[in-house]
Write an enzyme that holds these catalytic residues in place. Structure first.
Site, PDB file in Angstrom:
ATOM      1  N   ARG A  15       6.230  -6.958 -41.507  1.00  0.00           N
ATOM      2  CA  ARG A  15       6.537  -6.115 -42.662  1.00  0.00           C
ATOM      3  C   ARG A  15       7.506  -6.829 -43.605  1.00  0.00           C
ATOM      4  NH1 ARG A  15       8.469  -0.926 -39.323  1.00  0.00           N
ATOM      5  NH2 ARG A  15       9.164  -2.618 -37.945  1.00  0.00           N
ATOM      6  N   HIS A  96      19.625   0.523 -35.857  1.00  0.00           N
ATOM      7  CA  HIS A  96      19.578   0.896 -34.437  1.00  0.00           C
ATOM      8  C   HIS A  96      20.755   0.278 -33.676  1.00  0.00           C
ATOM      9  CE1 HIS A  96      15.637   2.649 -35.089  1.00  0.00           C
ATOM     10  NE2 HIS A  96      15.208   1.519 -35.620  1.00  0.00           N
ATOM     11  N   GLU A 118      17.524   4.796 -40.459  1.00  0.00           N
ATOM     12  CA  GLU A 118      17.175   5.791 -39.439  1.00  0.00           C
ATOM     13  C   GLU A 118      18.124   6.976 -39.351  1.00  0.00           C
ATOM     14  OE1 GLU A 118      19.635   2.709 -37.158  1.00  0.00           O
ATOM     15  OE2 GLU A 118      18.147   2.706 -38.770  1.00  0.00           O
ATOM     16  N   ASP A 270      13.601   1.209 -29.580  1.00  0.00           N
ATOM     17  CA  ASP A 270      14.567   0.771 -30.599  1.00  0.00           C
ATOM     18  C   ASP A 270      15.950   1.349 -30.345  1.00  0.00           C
ATOM     19  OD1 ASP A 270      13.177  -0.973 -32.211  1.00  0.00           O
ATOM     20  OD2 ASP A 270      12.399   0.574 -33.529  1.00  0.00           O
TER      21      ASP A 270
END
Length: 372
Positions: A15, A96, A118, A270
């Site tokens: 990505r 994370h 996140e 993760d």
């Protein structure tokens, strides 16, 4: 503002943090976009597309980190990348931190202002920057689980959908949130016998309604899970405590109750994983075996479908990226409490209570940062 997008260097991470469309939007807002050459190759975006969008393409990561005021990435910075971060620079990425003391230490030492995708929230109690990747990982999990069940890969040789005259495989999904619902959608579509465990009765009612009886729902208790493990062919761990380490829900001792060749897919890896025997793997070497049970614990599952994942992530992050660039990080998080929830480190101070609890570190609140 100078926005930098380096190429991802985590193994098998394809990505990219910025799509050409997002780069164009940032340029239209008056910002300078710096992209490392080849950054988008894994997701199918060439340097020429970034140039056409008005971005500058630089020869290596060092130039990007040196010039950019705001670094936008996908995965947490690796050790070599963390060495290039500097005091006062803004980092916007998945971090994370709870299961990663080394990264946490390095970010604190660098003085970087880091905002974790996140833990950014929304007005409905959701996690809007985690949700698209959770959706991707959830949909992938039955696919990779069915692959791992193939005999050649160490699995039991069960076809999840069965065939006429042969019962389908049993899939247990622990957690009925975004990941769990997405996993259930694909597993049900495969024809498997699916059970979803969750501790929210409203969530279980919702899943029962949308699937119209095509899956089983069960309130999550240790006893319920223990009863479901022996007949399970595939167990998908889909639990999340925002920003914190994942709870260990299946012990090593419980593997002995499962059928040899059954598969565990840990989507929570993760955040440290929700199975006691989980350890992070890569797309290159995705599985391993413990006590006859196959484990799939790839820490960046959405990277396997990089083009879809990059577009989905870019759609979600763009408004926040533009806010950070247009207003500067201080005003952006001051104006938006949900973006403020993502602040993880600030010039040597930890600003995430769940990470502090997980790692035994003192933390201040983002509100204290704003108060000066």
């Amino acid at each position: 503002m100078k926005i930098g997008c380096p190429k991802e260097i985590k193994p098998q991470e394809f990505r990219v943090g910025l799509t050409p469309d997002a780069a164009r939007e940032a340029v239209l807002h008056g910002h300078q976009v710096l992209v490392e050459t080849g950054a988008g190759d894994g997701a199918g975006f060439g340097d020429d597309e970034y140039l056409a969008a008005g971005a500058q393409v630089l020869g290596d990561a060092a130039q990007v980190y040196d010039q950019a005021e705001l670094i936008v990435k996908v995965k947490e910075p690796q050790p070599a990348e963390r060495a290039m971060l500097r005091d006062g620079q803004v980092l916007f990425a998945y971090l994370h931190l709870a299961p990663d003391p080394d990264q946490t230490r390095d970010l604190l030492q660098s003085g970087v202002i880091s905002i974790a995708y996140e833990t950014v929230t929304d007005g409905r109690g959701g996690l809007p920057l985690l949700a698209p990747m959770s959706e991707v990982a959830g949909r992938l999990s039955p696919q990779v689980g069915s692959w791992a069940l193939q005999k050649a890969n160490g699995g039991s040789g069960v076809l999840l959908g069965g065939v006429p005259g042969v019962r389908p495989g049993n899939v247990v999904i622990i957690g009925g949130g975004v990941v769990g619902a997405a996993a259930a959608r694909v597993a049900v579509g495969m024809g498997a016998n699916v059970t979803v465990l969750d501790r929210s009765l409203p969530r279980l009612s919702y899943l029962d309604d949308i699937f119209m009886g095509r899956l089983n729902t069960q309130f999550a208790t240790a006893g319920a899970l223990a009863d479901l493990l022996p007949p399970a062919d595939l167990v998908i761990g889909a639990v999340l405590i925002p920003g914190a380490a994942a709870p260990k829900l299946v012990s090593r001792a419980q593997l002995g109750s499962m059928k040899p060749g059954s598969v565990l897919v840990d989507v929570a890896i993760d955040q440290g994983g929700c199975f006691e025997t989980s350890r992070a793997t890569t797309h290159q070497n995705p599985i391993y075996e413990v006590d006859g049970i196959v484990h799939y614990c790839v820490a960046n599952m959405p990277g396997a479908v990089a083009r879809t994942s990059t577009r989905a992530l870019g759609n979600a992050t763009l408004p926040y990226l533009l806010a950070l660039a247009d207003k500067g990080w201080h005003r952006a998080i001051s104006d938006d409490a949900h973006l403020r929830a993502g602040l993880s480190t600030w010039r040597g101070r930890l600003t995430s209570a769940p990470v502090g609890q997980a790692l035994g570190l003192a933390a201040i609140t983002p509100d204290e940062v704003l108060a000066g």
